[in-house]
Design a protein around this motif. Sequence first.
Motif, PDB file in Angstrom:
ATOM      1  N   SER A   1       0.828  -1.207   0.000  1.00 26.25           N
ATOM      2  CA  SER A   1       0.000   0.000   0.000  1.00 26.25           C
ATOM      3  C   SER A   1       0.861   1.254   0.000  1.00 26.25           C
ATOM      4  O   SER A   1       0.586   2.224  -0.719  1.00 26.25           O
ATOM      5  N   LEU A   2       1.917   1.228   0.806  1.00 27.52           N
ATOM      6  CA  LEU A   2       2.809   2.384   0.897  1.00 27.52           C
ATOM      7  C   LEU A   2       3.515   2.648  -0.433  1.00 27.52           C
ATOM      8  O   LEU A   2       3.556   3.788  -0.925  1.00 27.52           O
ATOM      9  N   VAL A   3       4.077   1.589  -1.028  1.00 30.26           N
ATOM     10  CA  VAL A   3       4.801   1.748  -2.286  1.00 30.26           C
ATOM     11  C   VAL A   3       3.876   2.224  -3.396  1.00 30.26           C
ATOM     12  O   VAL A   3       4.210   3.154  -4.147  1.00 30.26           O
ATOM     13  N   ILE A   4       2.693   1.621  -3.509  1.00 29.14           N
ATOM     14  CA  ILE A   4       1.758   2.019  -4.564  1.00 29.14           C
ATOM     15  C   ILE A   4       1.322   3.470  -4.374  1.00 29.14           C
ATOM     16  O   ILE A   4       1.281   4.260  -5.326  1.00 29.14           O
ATOM     17  N   GLY A   5       1.009   3.851  -3.129  1.00 28.96           N
ATOM     18  CA  GLY A   5       0.594   5.224  -2.867  1.00 28.96           C
ATOM     19  C   GLY A   5       1.690   6.225  -3.189  1.00 28.96           C
ATOM     20  O   GLY A   5       1.440   7.255  -3.841  1.00 28.96           O
ATOM     21  N   LEU A   6       2.913   5.934  -2.752  1.00 28.92           N
ATOM     22  CA  LEU A   6       4.039   6.828  -3.036  1.00 28.92           C
ATOM     23  C   LEU A   6       4.322   6.914  -4.527  1.00 28.92           C
ATOM     24  O   LEU A   6       4.591   7.992  -5.074  1.00 28.92           O
ATOM     25  N   PHE A   7       4.280   5.758  -5.189  1.00 31.67           N
ATOM     26  CA  PHE A   7       4.605   5.713  -6.613  1.00 31.67           C
ATOM     27  C   PHE A   7       3.610   6.532  -7.432  1.00 31.67           C
ATOM     28  O   PHE A   7       3.999   7.363  -8.269  1.00 31.67           O
ATOM     29  N   ILE A   8       2.322   6.316  -7.174  1.00 32.10           N
ATOM     30  CA  ILE A   8       1.298   7.012  -7.963  1.00 32.10           C
ATOM     31  C   ILE A   8       1.306   8.507  -7.668  1.00 32.10           C
ATOM     32  O   ILE A   8       1.194   9.334  -8.585  1.00 32.10           O
ATOM     33  N   SER A   9       1.434   8.882  -6.391  1.00 31.72           N
ATOM     34  CA  SER A   9       1.482  10.312  -6.067  1.00 31.72           C
ATOM     35  C   SER A   9       2.724  10.964  -6.664  1.00 31.72           C
ATOM     36  O   SER A   9       2.681  12.120  -7.117  1.00 31.72           O
ATOM     37  N   SER A  10       3.830  10.225  -6.709  1.00 33.42           N
ATOM     38  CA  SER A  10       5.049  10.754  -7.320  1.00 33.42           C
ATOM     39  C   SER A  10       4.884  10.921  -8.829  1.00 33.42           C
ATOM     40  O   SER A  10       5.447  11.858  -9.421  1.00 33.42           O
ATOM     41  N   MET A  11       4.119  10.039  -9.450  1.00 26.13           N
ATOM     42  CA  MET A  11       3.825  10.218 -10.874  1.00 26.13           C
ATOM     43  C   MET A  11       3.050  11.513 -11.104  1.00 26.13           C
ATOM     44  O   MET A  11       3.268  12.217 -12.094  1.00 26.13           O
ATOM     45  N   GLY A  12       2.148  11.826 -10.174  1.00 25.10           N
ATOM     46  CA  GLY A  12       1.434  13.095 -10.269  1.00 25.10           C
ATOM     47  C   GLY A  12       2.378  14.277 -10.161  1.00 25.10           C
ATOM     48  O   GLY A  12       2.243  15.265 -10.895  1.00 25.10           O
ATOM     49  N   ILE A  13       3.343  14.185  -9.253  1.00 22.23           N
ATOM     50  CA  ILE A  13       4.345  15.245  -9.119  1.00 22.23           C
ATOM     51  C   ILE A  13       5.157  15.371 -10.406  1.00 22.23           C
ATOM     52  O   ILE A  13       5.422  16.474 -10.892  1.00 22.23           O
ATOM     53  N   GLY A  14       5.546  14.210 -10.971  1.00 21.07           N
ATOM     54  CA  GLY A  14       6.306  14.229 -12.227  1.00 21.07           C
ATOM     55  C   GLY A  14       5.515  14.844 -13.363  1.00 21.07           C
ATOM     56  O   GLY A  14       6.052  15.629 -14.165  1.00 21.07           O
ATOM     57  N   ALA A  15       4.212  14.524 -13.432  1.00 21.29           N
ATOM     58  CA  ALA A  15       3.365  15.115 -14.476  1.00 21.29           C
ATOM     59  C   ALA A  15       3.299  16.626 -14.320  1.00 21.29           C
ATOM     60  O   ALA A  15       3.342  17.369 -15.312  1.00 21.29           O
TER      61      ALA A  15
END
Length: 199
Positions: A43-57
Amino acid sequence: MQKTKEVALLFGTFLIAICGLVYELLNGTLSSYLLGDSIYHFSLVIGLFISSMGIGAWLSRFIADRLERAFVRLQLTISIVGGFSSFILFYAFAYIDNYDAFLYLVTISLGAMLGVEIPLIIRILKESFSLKTNISNVFTVDYIGALFASLLFPLVLVPKLGLMQTSFLFGMINLFVGAMAWYIFRQILSKRYIAYLLI
């Protein structure tokens, strides 16, 4: 030639989507193996990964020109970070006390870089398709790639290759996408730019 470029970039998007989800699954799986409590770490990895993709976008808006060059450089960087991500995390767990910090760093770094990719591809292809068609094409191959990765990871990659080899393999795939992009844009990124791609 233009049609070939479009198909190649969409194929690259498909490969990028597979790589992105595989890196995400690798981080979650590895942390679950090493630390236990798989629900928490996935859950932690998926949440961090997806939110980081938003930051990258969001960060992609600051790439105003030389989009093709930025895309190639991004693929080369992801190939290094993603390809060595399992090795980095294994090393951090074995030799460094603060493993969690390295997990967060690798996850956020990969997520942010992968988040930049899709906006870049959409902007590169803006002259080939209408906005509606462009977004539809890119996200279609992106989601299909994610589905492909979700099946490939548990059924083939982990049983046959293991985590470390899978990480290296997909780093090479990102490297291939970068090389393919350089070839497509070779008239823009002429030979004199090769030495500067990582500068």
